[in-house]
Every structure is written in C-alpha cells, then in structure tokens.
Design a protein around this motif. Structure first.
Motif, PDB file in Angstrom:
ATOM      1  N   PRO A  11       0.801  -1.235   0.000  1.00 37.66           N
ATOM      2  CA  PRO A  11       0.000   0.000   0.000  1.00 37.66           C
ATOM      3  C   PRO A  11       0.834   1.286   0.000  1.00 37.66           C
ATOM      4  O   PRO A  11       0.454   2.261  -0.658  1.00 37.66           O
ATOM      5  CB  PRO A  11      -0.823  -0.109   1.289  1.00 37.66           C
ATOM      6  N   LYS A  12       1.954   1.319   0.700  1.00 40.47           N
ATOM      7  CA  LYS A  12       2.803   2.522   0.727  1.00 40.47           C
ATOM      8  C   LYS A  12       3.404   2.807  -0.645  1.00 40.47           C
ATOM      9  O   LYS A  12       3.489   3.951  -1.073  1.00 40.47           O
ATOM     10  CB  LYS A  12       3.922   2.374   1.759  1.00 40.47           C
ATOM     11  N   VAL A  13       3.815   1.750  -1.323  1.00 41.82           N
ATOM     12  CA  VAL A  13       4.400   1.903  -2.656  1.00 41.82           C
ATOM     13  C   VAL A  13       3.327   2.348  -3.642  1.00 41.82           C
ATOM     14  O   VAL A  13       3.546   3.255  -4.449  1.00 41.82           O
ATOM     15  CB  VAL A  13       5.082   0.594  -3.114  1.00 41.82           C
ATOM     16  N   ILE A  14       2.160   1.734  -3.560  1.00 40.92           N
ATOM     17  CA  ILE A  14       1.062   2.096  -4.453  1.00 40.92           C
ATOM     18  C   ILE A  14       0.667   3.556  -4.234  1.00 40.92           C
ATOM     19  O   ILE A  14       0.439   4.300  -5.191  1.00 40.92           O
ATOM     20  CB  ILE A  14      -0.139   1.154  -4.251  1.00 40.92           C
ATOM     21  N   LEU A  24      10.889  -1.403   2.947  1.00 36.00           N
ATOM     22  CA  LEU A  24       9.975  -2.511   3.245  1.00 36.00           C
ATOM     23  C   LEU A  24      10.659  -3.579   4.073  1.00 36.00           C
ATOM     24  O   LEU A  24      10.019  -4.259   4.852  1.00 36.00           O
ATOM     25  CB  LEU A  24       9.452  -3.093   1.937  1.00 36.00           C
ATOM     26  N   VAL A  25      11.962  -3.719   3.899  1.00 39.23           N
ATOM     27  CA  VAL A  25      12.779  -4.638   4.690  1.00 39.23           C
ATOM     28  C   VAL A  25      14.130  -3.964   4.872  1.00 39.23           C
ATOM     29  O   VAL A  25      14.705  -3.464   3.910  1.00 39.23           O
ATOM     30  CB  VAL A  25      12.980  -6.001   3.982  1.00 39.23           C
ATOM     31  N   GLY A  26      14.630  -3.950   6.072  1.00 44.87           N
ATOM     32  CA  GLY A  26      15.933  -3.349   6.329  1.00 44.87           C
ATOM     33  C   GLY A  26      15.810  -1.858   6.573  1.00 44.87           C
ATOM     34  O   GLY A  26      14.767  -1.251   6.353  1.00 44.87           O
ATOM     35  N   GLY A  27      16.876  -1.279   7.032  1.00 48.88           N
ATOM     36  CA  GLY A  27      16.888   0.151   7.353  1.00 48.88           C
ATOM     37  C   GLY A  27      17.515   0.957   6.246  1.00 48.88           C
ATOM     38  O   GLY A  27      17.694   0.478   5.131  1.00 48.88           O
ATOM     39  N   PRO A  28      17.855   2.200   6.571  1.00 52.54           N
ATOM     40  CA  PRO A  28      18.438   3.105   5.573  1.00 52.54           C
ATOM     41  C   PRO A  28      19.736   2.621   5.102  1.00 52.54           C
ATOM     42  O   PRO A  28      20.283   2.235   4.337  1.00 52.54           O
ATOM     43  CB  PRO A  28      18.642   4.396   6.324  1.00 52.54           C
ATOM     44  N   ASP A  49       7.697   7.193 -11.403  1.00 50.80           N
ATOM     45  CA  ASP A  49       8.514   5.989 -11.477  1.00 50.80           C
ATOM     46  C   ASP A  49       9.405   5.912 -10.244  1.00 50.80           C
ATOM     47  O   ASP A  49       9.491   6.845  -9.453  1.00 50.80           O
ATOM     48  CB  ASP A  49       9.366   5.998 -12.742  1.00 50.80           C
ATOM     49  N   GLY A  50      10.091   4.794 -10.115  1.00 51.72           N
ATOM     50  CA  GLY A  50      11.000   4.601  -9.001  1.00 51.72           C
ATOM     51  C   GLY A  50      11.939   3.454  -9.287  1.00 51.72           C
ATOM     52  O   GLY A  50      11.919   2.859 -10.369  1.00 51.72           O
ATOM     53  N   VAL A  51      12.762   3.146  -8.299  1.00 50.88           N
ATOM     54  CA  VAL A  51      13.713   2.040  -8.407  1.00 50.88           C
ATOM     55  C   VAL A  51      13.590   1.183  -7.155  1.00 50.88           C
ATOM     56  O   VAL A  51      13.552   1.705  -6.033  1.00 50.88           O
ATOM     57  CB  VAL A  51      15.159   2.557  -8.547  1.00 50.88           C
ATOM     58  N   LEU A  52      13.518  -0.113  -7.355  1.00 54.61           N
ATOM     59  CA  LEU A  52      13.517  -1.063  -6.254  1.00 54.61           C
ATOM     60  C   LEU A  52      14.948  -1.540  -6.031  1.00 54.61           C
ATOM     61  O   LEU A  52      15.577  -2.062  -6.950  1.00 54.61           O
ATOM     62  CB  LEU A  52      12.608  -2.253  -6.570  1.00 54.61           C
ATOM     63  N   GLU A  53      15.454  -1.326  -4.829  1.00 53.50           N
ATOM     64  CA  GLU A  53      16.795  -1.790  -4.461  1.00 53.50           C
ATOM     65  C   GLU A  53      16.631  -3.040  -3.607  1.00 53.50           C
ATOM     66  O   GLU A  53      15.900  -3.023  -2.613  1.00 53.50           O
ATOM     67  CB  GLU A  53      17.537  -0.709  -3.685  1.00 53.50           C
ATOM     68  N   VAL A  54      17.302  -4.100  -4.008  1.00 56.36           N
ATOM     69  CA  VAL A  54      17.145  -5.399  -3.357  1.00 56.36           C
ATOM     70  C   VAL A  54      18.502  -5.931  -2.918  1.00 56.36           C
ATOM     71  O   VAL A  54      19.476  -5.859  -3.674  1.00 56.36           O
ATOM     72  CB  VAL A  54      16.521  -6.437  -4.322  1.00 56.36           C
ATOM     73  N   LYS A  55      18.551  -6.445  -1.706  1.00 59.12           N
ATOM     74  CA  LYS A  55      19.689  -7.251  -1.266  1.00 59.12           C
ATOM     75  C   LYS A  55      19.083  -8.504  -0.665  1.00 59.12           C
ATOM     76  O   LYS A  55      18.214  -8.427   0.203  1.00 59.12           O
ATOM     77  CB  LYS A  55      20.556  -6.541  -0.241  1.00 59.12           C
ATOM     78  N   ALA A  56      19.500  -9.640  -1.174  1.00 58.97           N
ATOM     79  CA  ALA A  56      18.928 -10.909  -0.734  1.00 58.97           C
ATOM     80  C   ALA A  56      20.033 -11.922  -0.481  1.00 58.97           C
ATOM     81  O   ALA A  56      21.092 -11.869  -1.103  1.00 58.97           O
ATOM     82  CB  ALA A  56      17.965 -11.439  -1.789  1.00 58.97           C
ATOM     83  N   VAL A 103      12.936   3.697  -4.049  1.00 56.49           N
ATOM     84  CA  VAL A 103      13.303   5.108  -4.131  1.00 56.49           C
ATOM     85  C   VAL A 103      12.510   5.704  -5.282  1.00 56.49           C
ATOM     86  O   VAL A 103      12.724   5.359  -6.441  1.00 56.49           O
ATOM     87  CB  VAL A 103      14.822   5.288  -4.358  1.00 56.49           C
ATOM     88  N   ALA A 104      11.566   6.579  -4.932  1.00 57.29           N
ATOM     89  CA  ALA A 104      10.706   7.203  -5.928  1.00 57.29           C
ATOM     90  C   ALA A 104      11.433   8.359  -6.605  1.00 57.29           C
ATOM     91  O   ALA A 104      12.417   8.884  -6.074  1.00 57.29           O
ATOM     92  CB  ALA A 104       9.415   7.701  -5.274  1.00 57.29           C
ATOM     93  N   GLU A 105      10.937   8.773  -7.786  1.00 59.70           N
ATOM     94  CA  GLU A 105      11.536   9.896  -8.518  1.00 59.70           C
ATOM     95  C   GLU A 105      11.578  11.180  -7.695  1.00 59.70           C
ATOM     96  O   GLU A 105      12.505  11.966  -7.814  1.00 59.70           O
ATOM     97  CB  GLU A 105      10.732  10.182  -9.798  1.00 59.70           C
ATOM     98  N   ASP A 106      10.578  11.378  -6.833  1.00 57.44           N
ATOM     99  CA  ASP A 106      10.537  12.596  -6.024  1.00 57.44           C
ATOM    100  C   ASP A 106      11.472  12.535  -4.816  1.00 57.44           C
ATOM    101  O   ASP A 106      11.516  13.454  -4.017  1.00 57.44           O
ATOM    102  CB  ASP A 106       9.101  12.914  -5.577  1.00 57.44           C
ATOM    103  N   GLY A 107      12.215  11.421  -4.681  1.00 53.44           N
ATOM    104  CA  GLY A 107      13.185  11.284  -3.598  1.00 53.44           C
ATOM    105  C   GLY A 107      12.678  10.542  -2.382  1.00 53.44           C
ATOM    106  O   GLY A 107      13.452  10.226  -1.475  1.00 53.44           O
ATOM    107  N   LYS A 108      11.386  10.269  -2.330  1.00 54.53           N
ATOM    108  CA  LYS A 108      10.828   9.541  -1.191  1.00 54.53           C
ATOM    109  C   LYS A 108      11.380   8.122  -1.163  1.00 54.53           C
ATOM    110  O   LYS A 108      11.446   7.451  -2.188  1.00 54.53           O
ATOM    111  CB  LYS A 108       9.308   9.509  -1.267  1.00 54.53           C
ATOM    112  N   VAL A 109      11.782   7.688   0.040  1.00 50.22           N
ATOM    113  CA  VAL A 109      12.331   6.339   0.221  1.00 50.22           C
ATOM    114  C   VAL A 109      11.346   5.524   1.071  1.00 50.22           C
ATOM    115  O   VAL A 109      10.917   5.986   2.134  1.00 50.22           O
ATOM    116  CB  VAL A 109      13.709   6.388   0.904  1.00 50.22           C
ATOM    117  N   ILE A 110      11.005   4.349   0.592  1.00 47.44           N
ATOM    118  CA  ILE A 110      10.103   3.448   1.312  1.00 47.44           C
ATOM    119  C   ILE A 110      10.887   2.179   1.618  1.00 47.44           C
ATOM    120  O   ILE A 110      11.219   1.417   0.707  1.00 47.44           O
ATOM    121  CB  ILE A 110       8.858   3.129   0.482  1.00 47.44           C
TER     122      ILE A 110
END
Length: 116
Positions: free
Chosen positions: A40-43, A112-116, A81-88, A103-110
C-alpha cells in the motif's frame, strides 16, 4: 527462405525468453516485485498499478547452495517511477531479503525490509 527468417526471429526470442526466464530464476526478482507492487505505501507513492521492469541490473555471488544478490529494478506507476533496491541472501536454495527499498523519482524512500 522462410525457415531462415523464422530462425533469425525465433532464435533470439527463444534465447531471451527461455534463457531470460532461467536467468531470472537464479535471482529473487519475482518475489521482490510481488512484495513491492502490492504494498500500500508503494502504491500510494507511485500510483496504481505499480509494475516492475523485466530486466534489472545487479550482481550475485554463489557458493554451493548459498548466494548473495544485489539488484536494482526499475518500477513504474501512474503517478511517478521509481527504483527497487534489493539485497537478498540465499541459504540452502531459499531466498531471504535483507533490503527491499523503493526510491521514488521525487526522492521519497520506502523501506519494506531493512533500514536506511
């Protein structure tokens, strides 16, 4: 002549399609996208529907049945648009996430797992 044309068109599609699917299965690409595109936050930030790119950039390191993967997947939504950064990390052929961050185009960071 027709079979030559079919081979020129079909072979790259087959290699990219089947080979690409096999290659992608080596990474947690699909599971990461499923978690993010339904969040929901990403949407709210990107706008529905949220979809991920077929191709991604990143790297993986394998040792036996264990691996570490880091990747970036382009996302698109109706608002931005945005970019999904994944570490698995894969242990005994099971993937777990230590980072899922959008990381959204407007700079907002969401996160979902892990911290900054």
């Amino acid at each position: 002549m027709k079979w030559v044309l079919g081979a020129l068109v079909g072979l790259p599609l087959m290699c990219c399609g089947c080979g690409g699917m096999w290659f992608r299965s080596m990474f947690p690409h699909e599971e990461a996208l499923a978690r993010v595109t339904n969040n929901p936050k990403v949407i709210k930030s990107l706008g529905a529907p949220v979809s991920g790119a077929f191709f991604f950039s990143g790297e993986t390191r394998h040792q036996d049945d264990d691996a570490v993967a880091e990747m970036k997947i382009d996302l698109s939504g109706s608002k931005q648009d945005g970019v999904l950064e994944v570490k698995a990390v894969q242990t005994s052929r099971v993937w777990g996430f230590s980072r899922l961050r959008v990381v959204a185009e407007d700079g907002k960071v969401i996160n979902l797992v892990g911290g900054p």
